[in-house]
Design a protein around this motif. Structure first.
Motif, PDB file in Angstrom:
ATOM      1  N   GLY A 101      -1.013   4.992 -15.159  1.00 10.65           N
ATOM      2  CA  GLY A 101       0.371   5.458 -15.211  1.00 10.65           C
ATOM      3  C   GLY A 101       0.573   6.833 -14.594  1.00 10.65           C
ATOM      4  N   GLN A 102      -0.497   7.461 -14.101  1.00 13.57           N
ATOM      5  CA  GLN A 102      -0.353   8.776 -13.480  1.00 13.57           C
ATOM      6  C   GLN A 102      -0.831   8.711 -12.033  1.00 13.57           C
ATOM      7  N   GLY A 103      -0.585   9.812 -11.293  1.00 13.16           N
ATOM      8  CA  GLY A 103      -1.001   9.831  -9.895  1.00 13.16           C
ATOM      9  C   GLY A 103      -0.064   8.991  -9.045  1.00 13.16           C
ATOM     10  N   GLY A 104      -0.381   8.909  -7.755  1.00 16.63           N
ATOM     11  CA  GLY A 104       0.468   8.151  -6.848  1.00 16.63           C
ATOM     12  C   GLY A 104       0.447   6.663  -7.163  1.00 16.63           C
ATOM     13  N   ALA A 105       1.536   5.990  -6.756  1.00 14.78           N
ATOM     14  CA  ALA A 105       1.619   4.546  -6.993  1.00 14.78           C
ATOM     15  C   ALA A 105       0.490   3.828  -6.265  1.00 14.78           C
ATOM     16  N   PHE A 106      -0.066   2.827  -6.875  1.00 12.48           N
ATOM     17  CA  PHE A 106      -1.106   1.944  -6.322  1.00 12.48           C
ATOM     18  C   PHE A 106      -2.475   2.611  -6.173  1.00 12.48           C
ATOM     19  N   LEU A 107      -2.579   3.911  -6.462  1.00 13.25           N
ATOM     20  CA  LEU A 107      -3.854   4.590  -6.191  1.00 13.25           C
ATOM     21  C   LEU A 107      -4.993   4.052  -7.051  1.00 13.25           C
ATOM     22  N   SER A 108      -4.672   3.679  -8.298  1.00  9.76           N
ATOM     23  CA  SER A 108      -5.747   3.159  -9.141  1.00  9.76           C
ATOM     24  C   SER A 108      -6.134   1.748  -8.705  1.00  9.76           C
ATOM     25  N   ALA A 109      -5.176   1.012  -8.096  1.00  3.59           N
ATOM     26  CA  ALA A 109      -5.451  -0.374  -7.722  1.00  3.59           C
ATOM     27  C   ALA A 109      -6.278  -0.478  -6.443  1.00  3.59           C
ATOM     28  N   VAL A 110      -6.191   0.538  -5.572  1.00  4.17           N
ATOM     29  CA  VAL A 110      -6.845   0.405  -4.269  1.00  4.17           C
ATOM     30  C   VAL A 110      -8.365   0.473  -4.371  1.00  4.17           C
ATOM     31  N   LEU A 111      -8.872   0.993  -5.490  1.00  4.69           N
ATOM     32  CA  LEU A 111     -10.320   1.059  -5.635  1.00  4.69           C
ATOM     33  C   LEU A 111     -10.947  -0.327  -5.717  1.00  4.69           C
ATOM     34  N   SER A 112     -10.183  -1.288  -6.236  1.00  8.02           N
ATOM     35  CA  SER A 112     -10.723  -2.643  -6.320  1.00  8.02           C
ATOM     36  C   SER A 112     -10.408  -3.442  -5.064  1.00  8.02           C
ATOM     37  N   ASN A 113      -9.393  -3.034  -4.306  1.00  5.88           N
ATOM     38  CA  ASN A 113      -9.089  -3.726  -3.052  1.00  5.88           C
ATOM     39  C   ASN A 113      -8.365  -2.777  -2.108  1.00  5.88           C
ATOM     40  N   GLY A 114      -9.069  -2.332  -1.081  1.00  6.71           N
ATOM     41  CA  GLY A 114      -8.506  -1.376  -0.135  1.00  6.71           C
ATOM     42  C   GLY A 114      -7.401  -1.937   0.734  1.00  6.71           C
ATOM     43  N   ALA A 115      -7.222  -3.283   0.702  1.00  8.78           N
ATOM     44  CA  ALA A 115      -6.153  -3.880   1.518  1.00  8.78           C
ATOM     45  C   ALA A 115      -4.776  -3.438   1.048  1.00  8.78           C
ATOM     46  N   LEU A 116      -4.708  -2.941  -0.195  1.00  9.18           N
ATOM     47  CA  LEU A 116      -3.423  -2.481  -0.722  1.00  9.18           C
ATOM     48  C   LEU A 116      -3.191  -1.001  -0.398  1.00  9.18           C
ATOM     49  N   TYR A 117      -4.127  -0.392   0.306  1.00 12.09           N
ATOM     50  CA  TYR A 117      -4.005   1.047   0.550  1.00 12.09           C
ATOM     51  C   TYR A 117      -2.769   1.435   1.371  1.00 12.09           C
ATOM     52  N   PRO A 118      -2.279   0.603   2.302  1.00  9.55           N
ATOM     53  CA  PRO A 118      -1.043   0.994   3.001  1.00  9.55           C
ATOM     54  C   PRO A 118       0.112   1.275   2.036  1.00  9.55           C
ATOM     55  N   ALA A 119       0.197   0.490   0.973  1.00 10.71           N
ATOM     56  CA  ALA A 119       1.276   0.734  -0.008  1.00 10.71           C
ATOM     57  C   ALA A 119       1.063   2.075  -0.684  1.00 10.71           C
ATOM     58  N   ALA A 120      -0.198   2.375  -1.051  1.00  9.04           N
ATOM     59  CA  ALA A 120      -0.492   3.673  -1.678  1.00  9.04           C
ATOM     60  C   ALA A 120      -0.215   4.814  -0.700  1.00  9.04           C
ATOM     61  N   ALA A 121      -0.551   4.590   0.588  1.00 12.09           N
ATOM     62  CA  ALA A 121      -0.344   5.635   1.598  1.00 12.09           C
ATOM     63  C   ALA A 121       1.151   5.921   1.776  1.00 12.09           C
ATOM     64  N   LEU A 122       1.965   4.864   1.776  1.00 16.67           N
ATOM     65  CA  LEU A 122       3.413   5.072   1.912  1.00 16.67           C
ATOM     66  C   LEU A 122       3.958   5.841   0.708  1.00 16.67           C
ATOM     67  N   ALA A 123       3.413   5.540  -0.466  1.00 18.68           N
ATOM     68  CA  ALA A 123       3.854   6.270  -1.667  1.00 18.68           C
ATOM     69  C   ALA A 123       3.467   7.741  -1.582  1.00 18.68           C
ATOM     70  N   LEU A 124       2.397   8.037  -0.847  1.00 19.95           N
ATOM     71  CA  LEU A 124       1.966   9.437  -0.698  1.00 19.95           C
ATOM     72  C   LEU A 124       2.854  10.205   0.276  1.00 19.95           C
ATOM     73  N   VAL A 125       3.218   9.558   1.396  1.00 15.61           N
ATOM     74  CA  VAL A 125       3.932  10.304   2.447  1.00 15.61           C
ATOM     75  C   VAL A 125       5.453  10.271   2.275  1.00 15.61           C
ATOM     76  N   LEU A 126       5.942   9.295   1.533  1.00 16.92           N
ATOM     77  CA  LEU A 126       7.407   9.142   1.481  1.00 16.92           C
ATOM     78  C   LEU A 126       8.130  10.287   0.783  1.00 16.92           C
ATOM     79  N   PRO A 127       7.655  10.752  -0.377  1.00 21.29           N
ATOM     80  CA  PRO A 127       8.483  11.727  -1.102  1.00 21.29           C
ATOM     81  C   PRO A 127       8.714  13.033  -0.348  1.00 21.29           C
ATOM     82  N   VAL A 128       7.731  13.520   0.423  1.00 17.83           N
ATOM     83  CA  VAL A 128       7.864  14.845   1.043  1.00 17.83           C
ATOM     84  C   VAL A 128       7.624  14.805   2.557  1.00 17.83           C
TER      85      VAL A 128
END
Lengths: 406, 279
Positions: free
Chosen positions: B43-70
């Motif tokens: 429930g903390q940190g960027g969205a999807f960041l905890s999920a990408v450790l089990s499957n890096g294919a979801l990392y684009p979603a986590a990356a967008l969550a990182l760059v979008l706010p700022v």
């Protein structure tokens, strides 16, 4: 005025007119007249009571401003009443539904199907399963009536609150059930999720109730509660409000109700989420009255094998009082007692007790008291009581709980 | 005119520097995640960041969550703020308008160039973060028996499995939605760019608007105006990763951005159409 300046003025006028027209749209929509419902408040409440099987799918939001601090192991419960919650629901019937609590970047879903209740938490990558046996017991009541009871070992009536309980349909029915016998009044109708809803206001006659009024708007045709607002005594704004923003009165598609596919490859954890795992299950050890309020009657039934059952066999809590001033008392296990007491003491006020110790947290709507009896270290019996009663009353409850022996 | 603006955009090295910086942040985060394997608490940190450790294919979603706010709004505000004011500061706006170019067409071409930039930037982030995720964080077992390297299904927020093909579609939807979300930022900066000759002033004005909006979005007291704030539905793209997809906020977010674009482009047109060009 030059031609260029006139042209500029004309263009700005066009832009301003466009902005004004766009800004007026929400106000015009909100100002549409609401047709008055011919349904009386008592009829509406009765219709709500019978709406438990109305299928629907929708989106709802709840806003809680209770201001309760997080207590150990109960943080998820207190945050439900102290924050905004987004909910998406599919309801096909009491044994077939799904409610998702939506958060930024995560989701917690509760699925009910024929096998039990499945809880999915994306952030924890965790799924828990509470089996519902569905085992029927034909039983006889003490006065000789034959009834059928369903043994539901996981889905206890005394389970901890969850996000799904904030759905207007569920919360409205539950609160109106609690408020049976309290004074009713009709409210002006309002449009909720595109439905012209009829409203009813319930006030509490008990001087110790913190509830100023409970307002429920429901679909007059089906009785489905669409908006619920709980306002504390002497408060102007609701402390807890929940309403549907989108709603379709139709049976949800089976695909939406199917339990998460991850459920197939995750080890089942047994009765997760059952408060019996956490709380001491000893309702019989609690007194029959506290602060002058009687414990709710425990209906006793006997199944064909001669086994006697009471409601408390399925609930680890004991409920006292009547109407909206009911409060619940929970015996906290010794291993968590000191932690819970310390957390409450950080935020609350001490209660003057003859022996033991107690601390009270009073909010405008809900009061909580944590009381510990005499004893040392982990051996002190600890009780937590909470309800929509004022601090004066809960203070008296704390005094009695602090001297209880377990 | 549009072709000219697009060519101008893609010939500028600074555009590639900005895109590279956008791609760099997810890459740095991935290095830390891959080396420590420490996920953010639930429930903390960027969205999807905890999920990408089990499957890096979801990392684009986590990356967008990182760059979008700022990062992304800052980049769009800087470029859009520069679009008219930059030409004025550089003394090229006068010459640009001497050519038989309508001012309305120029505004529209500038906005379309911003759309192209956002699409290019997000696509770059998605592609680089996908490669970063798959190569650095891993994807578990391949579902094709190793014949063709495809990542296995990823888990949606609702606990259902998303196939690689479906993931690609949802990422395309995400790219489209974020592009629309950035249109509002570009329109604010473009309008301000017609009011001043300072590109920095226009960019700062747009960013001030966005920061104000972000603050109000978190304020309960501002509940009545929240549905109209430009950043209110920015994170609605996350709903592409629920099952079924929750279209409610995505539709409202897209509609709101189009209203902002229409109003601000109209205001830019009203101001710029007969504005005296002194430089």
């Amino acid at each position: 005025m030059s031609v260029a300046r006139r042209e500029t003025g004309r263009r700005w006028f066009l832009v301003a007119a466009g902005v004004s027209a766009l800004a007026a749209v929400p106000a015009v929509l909100a100002a549409r007249p609401q047709p008055a419902s011919a349904l009386g408040p008592a009829d509406l409440v009765e219709r709500v009571r019978r709406s438990g099987r109305v299928p629907f799918e929708g989106y709802a939001e709840s806003v809680g401003v209770l201001g309760l601090p997080e207590l150990p192991r109960l943080g998820a419960v207190t945050s439900l009443l102290s924050s905004n919650t987004r909910l998406r629901a599919w309801f096909g019937g009491p044994e077939r539904w799904r409610v998702d609590v939506l958060e930024a970047g995560t989701e917690r879903g509760t699925y009910r199907d024929a096998d039990g209740v499945w809880s999915w938490d994306f952030a924890r990558d965790e799924i828990t399963y509470v089996p519902v046996s569905g085992e029927e017991h034909v039983a006889l009541t003490p006065d000789g009536r034959e009834i059928t009871i369903m043994a539901t070992p996981g889905e206890s009536p005394g389970r901890l609150p969850r996000g799904a309980d904030l759905l207007p349909s569920d919360l409205g029915r539950r609160l109106l059930g609690l408020a049976a016998g309290e004074p009713l009044a009709a409210l002006h109708g309002r449009r909720v999720a595109g439905i012209d809803a009829a409203g009813v206001r319930i006030t509490s006659a008990d001087e110790h109730s913190t509830v100023g009024h409970l307002d429920v708007w429901a679909d007059p045709d089906t009785g489905l509660p669409l908006q619920v607002e709980l306002t504390a005594r002497n408060a102007e704004r609701p402390i807890l409000a929940t309403r549907f923003l989108d709603l379709a009165l139709r049976t949800p598609a089976g695909s939406a109700l199917a339990r998460p596919e991850r459920a197939a490859d995750v080890a089942l954890e047994g009765a997760g989420g059952n408060p019996a795992d956490f709380f001491d299950w000893d309702p019989e050890g609690m007194p029959g009255t506290i602060a002058g309020k009687f414990a709710k009657e425990q209906p006793t039934v006997t199944d064909p094998s001669g086994q006697r059952w009471t409601r408390s066999d399925f609930s680890p809590f004991r409920v006292y009082g009547t109407g909206l001033t009911q409060f619940v008392v929970v015996a906290i296990p010794d291993r968590f007692g000191n932690d819970v007491y310390r957390a409450a003491a950080d935020w609350g006020q001490p209660v003057q007790v003859s022996s033991g110790r107690a601390v009270i947290l009073a909010t405008p709507l809900v009061s909580v008291v944590v009381a510990q009896g005499e004893g040392r270290g982990r051996g002190r019996p600890t009780y937590l009581a909470t309800g929509m009663v004022d601090g004066v009353f809960m203070d008296a409850v704390g005094k009695e709980l602090a001297v209880l022996r377990r | 005119m549009i072709t000219v603006e697009l060519a101008k955009l893609f010939k500028r090295p600074r555009m590639y520097v900005i895109v590279a910086l956008l791609c760099l942040l997810p890459f740095i985060v991935a290095i830390f995640l891959a080396t420590t394997r420490i996920p953010p608490p639930p429930g903390q940190g960027g969205a999807f960041l905890s999920a990408v450790l089990s499957n890096g294919a979801l990392y684009p979603a986590a990356a967008l969550a990182l760059v979008l706010p700022v990062f992304l709004p800052v980049a769009v505000a800087v470029l859009a703020g520069d679009s008219i004011a930059g030409e004025a500061t550089g003394g090229t706006l006068r010459y640009l308008l001497i050519r038989p170019v309508g001012r309305t067409r120029l505004l529209v071409a500038k906005l379309i160039a911003q759309v192209a930039f956002v699409l290019f930037a997000i696509a770059a982030v998605v592609v680089t973060s996908y490669l970063t995720g798959v190569l650095m964080l891993g994807t578990g077992e391949s579902t094709t028996g190793g014949v063709v390297l495809l990542p296995p299904d990823v888990t949606s927020l609702s606990g259902d499995l998303i196939s690689p093909g479906e993931l690609a579609l949802r990422l395309l939807g995400t790219i489209g939605y974020i592009t629309i979300s950035m249109l509002g930022v570009a329109a604010i900066a473009l309008f301000l760019s017609t009011l001043t000759d300072s590109a920095l002033g226009a960019a700062m004005g747009a960013l001030a608007t966005l920061v104000t909006s972000q603050v109000l979005v978190t304020l309960d007291a501002a509940e009545s105006v929240k549905p109209y704030l430009p950043t209110r539905y920015w994170l609605a793209w996350i709903d592409f990763f629920r099952d079924p997809i929750l279209w409610r906020d995505i539709e409202r977010g897209a509609g709101l951005q189009f209203v902002y674009v229409a109003v601000l482009l109209g205001a830019a047109w009203a101001n710029f159409k007969t504005k005296d060009i002194g430089s």
